[in-house]
Design an enzyme around this catalytic site. Structure first.
Site, mmCIF file in Angstrom:
data_model
loop_
_atom_site.group_PDB
_atom_site.id
_atom_site.type_symbol
_atom_site.label_atom_id
_atom_site.label_comp_id
_atom_site.label_asym_id
_atom_site.label_seq_id
_atom_site.Cartn_x
_atom_site.Cartn_y
_atom_site.Cartn_z
ATOM 1 N N LYS A 172 63.956 41.349 66.418
ATOM 2 C CA LYS A 172 63.272 42.431 65.711
ATOM 3 C C LYS A 172 61.784 42.415 66.055
ATOM 4 C CE LYS A 172 62.259 39.732 61.555
ATOM 5 N NZ LYS A 172 62.289 39.702 60.075
ATOM 6 N N ARG A 223 64.688 41.396 47.738
ATOM 7 C CA ARG A 223 64.345 42.497 48.635
ATOM 8 C C ARG A 223 65.592 43.349 48.815
ATOM 9 N NH1 ARG A 223 61.412 39.801 53.836
ATOM 10 N NH2 ARG A 223 63.610 39.763 54.364
ATOM 11 N N TYR A 226 28.596 42.207 64.821
ATOM 12 C CA TYR A 226 28.290 43.024 63.648
ATOM 13 C C TYR A 226 27.909 42.179 62.435
ATOM 14 C CZ TYR A 226 30.443 46.949 66.138
ATOM 15 O OH TYR A 226 30.744 47.938 67.058
ATOM 16 N N MET A 282 36.498 45.334 67.404
ATOM 17 C CA MET A 282 37.738 46.020 67.748
ATOM 18 C C MET A 282 38.258 45.631 69.123
ATOM 19 S SD MET A 282 38.554 50.122 67.833
ATOM 20 C CE MET A 282 38.169 50.332 66.102
#
Length: 382
Positions: free
Chosen positions: A41, A140, A274, A322
């Protein structure tokens, strides 16, 4: 003389030889009659579903498992047609018809899903393979014990009509990665009780299964007919409490590498990235690594993520951006293009996915799975 081409900007090297070795290790942990479902998966936990599925099958996996039907259908479309494939996360309106036609084993947790399967079986004129999932305590997906008799009864009625074949009964652990957790025994007792009810009612499953990676590795009493190793197949320890990959006999399959894009000297007191959360304490050199949170490098590892450059492990300086992050090279001046290894097996002192998980306050599953499409997968060990 032909020059060696420069290394790529970034790449995730996927060692299929290691994956095959991990499957063989897992095979040795279970009894001969127990089958192995290689879970692929989420694009094989970020490693590439089709290539990893084929490698797992080559090494002795008997089944494949995915979360969504679209993942399972992609395996069939890639030519993996002669092995059973199970998928367990269905929603209303999903491609039930296509799933039946592709011979998928489809998980059913409630009456709504069984009704969708019945309708699809009538449309296609084919018998659907379904596995009934029991909620034994994870909370779940899965059918609650109180609702189990009704689901089993309706599934058997659909089977009598020739619409479905109940091929499996299964569940999933909540805390198998925590040694000695009392919920494990409780879930196992509940599962056995729900199996007993279904089988006495007339279900004759091909497989019964509850064991995920940690249970496959450490709880032989949970193996039943089939085990579902996921993260362990990729050589990552399910949890630090169970031991390291090496202690479990596993080898990490993925290595994340990049080329240093820039090296420059800066003065003392120079802010980095940053917010200037890192300021140089003295004159130093900075190296730029062209990977960022858009590629899957966790921003939460800002100021903490480890990277091997040359023969030293450095630390991310300041915030992960990023597309890039910076390391303080402390006066060293590697050439642009020098390899930076974010994580790998750890053989040559490089960090591991577990190290990045610690740095980002998360789990190693997330570190390998979150890598974005901008990072090419390069396969070795074929």
């Amino acid at each position: 003389m032909t020059e060696t081409p420069p290394p790529r900007r970034a790449r995730a090297e996927i060692d299929l030889g290691a994956l095959r070795a991990n499957v063989r290790t897992l095979r040795a942990r279970v009894a001969p009659h127990v089958r192995i479902m290689g879970v692929v998966k989420a694009d094989a936990y970020g490693h590439g579903a089709v290539r990893c599925a084929r490698a797992a099958l080559d090494a002795g996996a008997d089944w494949l498992g995915t979360a969504t039907p679209h993942e399972a259908l992609a395996l069939r479309a890639a030519g993996i047609t002669d092995v059973p494939v199970m998928c367990w996360l269905w929603t209303p309106g999903d491609p039930w018809d296509e799933g039946i036609e592709a011979g998928l084993d489809m998980s059913v947790s409630g009456l709504w899903a069984l009704e969708e399967v019945r309708a699809a079986a009538r449309r296609t004129g084919r018998t659907a393979r379904v596995q009934l999932k029991a909620d034994t305590g994870l909370g779940r997906n899965g059918c609650q014990p109180a609702d189990w008799p009704q689901l089993v009864g309706e599934a058997l009625r659909a089977q009598e009509e020739g619409l479905v074949r109940v091929t499996g009964l299964w569940s999933h652990f909540a805390c198998a990665d925590e040694p000695g957790h009392p919920s494990v025994a409780g879930q196992l007792d509940t599962f056995r009780s729900m199996l007993d009810h279904a089988e006495k009612a007339g279900v004759e499953p091909e497989v019964r299964h509850i064991a995920n990676s940690p249970a496959t590795l450490t709880l032989p009493e949970t193996h039943f007919d089939l085990v579902r190793p996921g993260i362990a197949m990729y050589g990552v320890s399910p949890s630090p409490e169970l031991g390291t990959s090496a202690e479990l006999g596993l080898r990490p399959v993925m290595s994340l590498k990049a080329s240093v894009a820039l090296v420059k000297r800066v003065p003392a007191g120079h802010g980095v990235s940053y917010g200037h959360h890192y300021v140089t304490g003295g004159e130093t050199t900075l190296g730029l690594v062209p990977l960022g949170y858009a590629d899957g490098v966790p921003r939460h590892a800002s100021g903490r993520g480890p990277v091997l450059i040359g023969d030293r492990v450095r630390t991310v300086a300041g915030r992960v951006a990023m597309d890039q992050f910076v390391v303080d090279l402390e006066g060293d001046t590697p050439l642009p293009g020098t390899e930076a290894v974010l994580f790998g097996p750890g053989d040559r002192g490089e960090p591991t996915a577990e190290d990045w998980a610690v740095a980002a306050d998360t789990i190693a599953y997330e570190i390998v799975t979150r890598l974005g499409a901008r990072v090419p997968r390069v396969y070795v060990g074929e």
